[in-house]
Design an enzyme around this catalytic site. Structure first.
Site, PDB file in Angstrom:
ATOM      1  N   GLU A  45      11.771  -2.538   3.764  1.00 22.21           N
ATOM      2  CA  GLU A  45      11.702  -1.119   4.103  1.00 22.21           C
ATOM      3  C   GLU A  45      10.870  -0.877   5.368  1.00 22.21           C
ATOM      4  OE1 GLU A  45      10.961   3.033   1.594  1.00 22.21           O
ATOM      5  OE2 GLU A  45      10.227   1.123   0.816  1.00 22.21           O
ATOM      6  N   LYS A 114      17.312   7.103   2.858  1.00 22.56           N
ATOM      7  CA  LYS A 114      16.771   6.999   1.502  1.00 22.56           C
ATOM      8  C   LYS A 114      17.002   8.317   0.768  1.00 22.56           C
ATOM      9  CE  LYS A 114      12.596   5.303  -0.857  1.00 22.56           C
ATOM     10  NZ  LYS A 114      11.252   4.715  -0.633  1.00 22.56           N
ATOM     11  N   CYS A 175      14.015   0.913  -2.140  1.00 20.40           N
ATOM     12  CA  CYS A 175      12.788   0.903  -2.951  1.00 20.40           C
ATOM     13  C   CYS A 175      12.866   1.793  -4.188  1.00 20.40           C
ATOM     14  CB  CYS A 175      11.585   1.272  -2.074  1.00 20.40           C
ATOM     15  SG  CYS A 175       9.994   0.733  -2.774  1.00 20.40           S
ATOM     16  N   SER A 357     -26.066 -10.598  -4.318  1.00 15.02           N
ATOM     17  CA  SER A 357     -27.176 -10.320  -5.237  1.00 15.02           C
ATOM     18  C   SER A 357     -27.322 -11.359  -6.333  1.00 15.02           C
ATOM     19  CB  SER A 357     -26.978  -8.944  -5.875  1.00 15.02           C
ATOM     20  OG  SER A 357     -25.879  -8.978  -6.778  1.00 15.02           O
TER      21      SER A 357
END
Length: 694
Positions: A45, A114, A175, A357
């Protein structure tokens, strides 16, 4: 007729607005397709401009440059004698569309917009594009002059159509059209499409990859078709990692499946199959035939081109015997690591700086960077390509070739333990030992003198005595936060001066290490060392991080990990004799936080509905009144700290309940702290439940 067809689907690591780089990767993919005798190339895409251009899609430049790239593709010799499908934005009649452009031998055959936008989670496609609503309708599109000159045509078909080849019929999805309950492949295959190609931009989430493949398999099996799925890979300049996993599936059987996570910028999957297999499968599904016979015809663009080749030249691609996806812990080891690599190689930085840490969170970040180095070295050992070139460019050493991940980690990662008077020898040793195991360039610094000066000068200016941890809540929090915020200042000093101290140029990107659960609760100091450039674990839960670090300890041979996991999480901002722990400070456990997060975001629960669900989920653990207290405490804490979400360091999205404010979780910054109405309803629910018991 036993026609044997060959097509390819492509995975590309594209980058928003990198038109030149994107074009070269597209050309390379087409070159590989032709080497593999493919007759059709399907791409992902918006591959020409990059998927995550976002508001740049509103600019005419993005469309103009996309057409310029397409013109170059049309002219290029590599793009001749193969049917090609690419993704780009196209404006038609004043409306911006997300499109597939199909061309063959310099001719534009179809521009397919689309039809269904993706607007949930991380996606906001309707902000920039409009879905094509004219089903089975095709219009003339007037091509830009730059295309008309090359193609020798003024107009091209624009709309919802199939391609009718000499030997088969091809349909298109983009998609979200696959994920939608009214998927476009349903009507297309009923109207005779044998092949569905899908150009996609789907992102990674832990435990998600198998779901996408199951959708493809179901579509292919139920409809009787070959489904070619092409997905993007990489961060593409955003907070998500696009995870590849392109696939070719025939009648429900997986013929090819791409890498889930990879350093390859270009991956091509090619399959050879018999078209008759599709036809036979369709005929066997009698209910499909009945519906197909009553299906309205689809507009078709006829093309004198065939996917078929001589059966003597090609061997059929057999279904994969086994399809497996990596475990969630391995996804964390790969996804955020490759997201960091994409960001680093596309930035002017020369590495990373991490305040280490010695706790699970910062140790996880260090191990993710080490995993990145492992992936890079493993790749370089098998390839001599762009990855090695990127490493050399970042390190400004044209002869460097890493053979050991620890060697590379020492050059790309600087860790620093920033001790205060409240730091323990335990965490100092954890940090030092882990740094030695992964090979990072480790440093230590004592921040107490600076913190003492801040406190002293502030007290003088306010005309008050020196604040104390044993004093008011305001005093205690101020003394904790001055340590936390001083660490941010030191982190950026180290990031800017570490290369200088080595006689090198450049700077380091500051990594932070606040997990997704702490972000939801707001359990971090604003502008402390949770503020930085990138946060690879900002979209990962504490539960998944613990599983990951245990996995990585065994997988990577890191002996210190077991001790780090066993130690109670602590900020070490109060005097050591107070035995400060994170869960005590938060007033809730990390396990509870994970419940709250999933109910709040994916399941869309407010305070009352969260309470209603937890009464059933926790019925064997807590009484209703205690559950109500916990839910109220969470929401009060969440509301009081929600403003912190607006400054979260960009993180790699990996959990579906991430509170990331900029894209994924669009909610108010400020809330009513008392939730009067909601909490009253919770109290009524508790009363009713307790009355039923009595």
């Amino acid at each position: 007729m036993a026609e044997v067809a060959t097509l390819s689907t492509v995975t590309l690591n594209q980058f928003a607005l990198d038109f030149e780089g994107n074009k070269q990767r597209i050309l390379r993919s087409i070159e590989i397709c032709k080497e593999e005798k493919s007759r059709f190339r399907c791409g992902p895409e918006l591959e020409i401009c990059g998927y995550n251009c976002q508001d740049h899609f509103l600019e005419s430049d993005t469309r103009t440059h996309s057409w310029e790239v397409l013109a170059d593709l049309l002219k290029d010799d590599i793009c001749q004698n193969i049917l090609i499908d690419v993704g780009m934005p196209v404006m038609h009649n004043g409306v911006n569309y997300n499109c597939r452009v199909v061309f063959l031998n310099k001719k534009i055959l179809l521009i397919r917009p689309k039809m269904i936008m993706c607007d949930d989670g991380n996606y906001r496609e309707s902000r920039w594009f409009t879905g094509w609503t004219k089903k089975r309708h095709v219009e003339d599109y007037v091509l830009p002059e730059i295309i008309a000159v090359v193609a020798g045509q003024r107009k091209a078909p624009f709309g919802d159509a199939l391609l009718q080849l000499a030997d088969t019929k091809i349909g298109f999805e983009i998609c979200e059209e696959l994920w939608n309950p009214m998927s476009t492949h349903l009507e297309q295959t009923l109207a005779g499409a044998d092949i569905i190609v899908n150009g996609s931009g789907s992102h990674a989430e832990i435990r998600k990859a198998s779901y996408a493949l199951e959708l493809i398999k179901t579509a292919s099996s139920k409809c009787g078709c070959l489904y070619a799925f092409s997905n993007l890979r990489g961060c593409d300049g955003e907070r998500v990692y696009l995870n590849g996993c392109s696939a070719i599936v025939l009648n429900g059987d997986v013929l090819k499946l791409g890498e889930q996570y990879s350093l390859d910028d270009v991956e091509v999957l090619t399959a050879t199959f018999q078209l008759d297999e599709i036809h036979s499968h369709k005929i066997k599904i009698r209910s499909r035939s009945l519906v197909g016979a009553n299906t309205e015809s689809y507009p078709c663009i006829e093309i004198p081109w065939s996917l078929s080749t001589s059966t003597r030249q090609r061997s059929l691609t057999l279904p994969l015997e086994k399809v497996e996806f990596i475990c969630p812990e391995a996804e964390i080891a790969c996804g955020p690591a490759l997201w960091l690599w994409d960001y680093l190689r596309r930035s002017p930085a020369s590495g990373f700086l991490l305040p280490l840490s010695g706790g699970v969170d910062s140790s996880s970040v260090a191990i993710i960077v080490f995993s990145m180095c492992r992936l890079i070295v493993n790749h370089i050992n098998n390839h001599d390509d762009q990855v090695l070139n990127d490493v050399r460019r970042i390190l400004k050493d044209s002869s460097f070739k890493p053979t050991d991940p620890r060697e590379l980690c020492g050059k790309l990662l600087t860790t620093c333990y920033m001790a205060s008077e409240n730091s323990s020898d335990t965490t100092r040793n954890f940090a030092k030992s882990l740094a030695a195991e992964i090979g990072s360039n480790h440093r230590e610094i004592n921040i107490s003198p600076v913190c003492a000066t801040f406190v002293e000068e502030t007290a003088k200016a306010l005309g008050k005595g020196t604040p104390s941890f044993a004093g008011t809540r305001a005093e205690n929090l101020a003394l904790q936060n001055v340590q936390a915020r001083s660490r941010m200042v030191f982190a950026y000093m180290f990031a800017q001066l570490t290369p200088w101290s080595r006689g090198e140029g450049g700077f380091l990107l500051v990594l932070t290490s606040a997990n997704v659960d702490e972000a939801i609760r707001g359990y971090f100091t604003k502008y402390d060392c949770s503020a930085g450039d990138l946060n690879p674990i900002g979209g990962i839960s504490k539960t998944d991080l613990k599983r990951f670090i245990i996995y990585a300890g065994k997988k990577f041979g890191l002996k210190m990990v077991a001790q780090i996991v066993e130690a109670p999480p602590t900020a070490e901002l109060c005097p050591l004799e107070t035995n400060q722990t994170d869960e005590q400070d938060m007033g809730m456990t990390y396990e509870e936080l994970s419940y709250y997060g999933k109910l709040r975001k994916p399941l869309a629960c407010g305070p009352f509905s969260m309470m209603a669900r937890l009464i059933h989920l926790w019925k064997d653990k807590h009484e209703p009144r205690e559950i109500a207290r916990k839910v109220k405490h969470f929401y009060v804490s969440y509301a009081a700290n929600r403003h912190k979400m607006s400054i979260l360091t960009p993180s790699c999205h990996m959990e579906n309940y991430s509170p990331e404010d900029h894209r994924h979780d669009l909610r108010p910054i400020f809330y009513p702290l008392d939730f009067t109405w909601q909490f009253r309803r919770i109290d009524e629910l508790v009363h009713n439940v307790e009355s039923e018991v009595d």
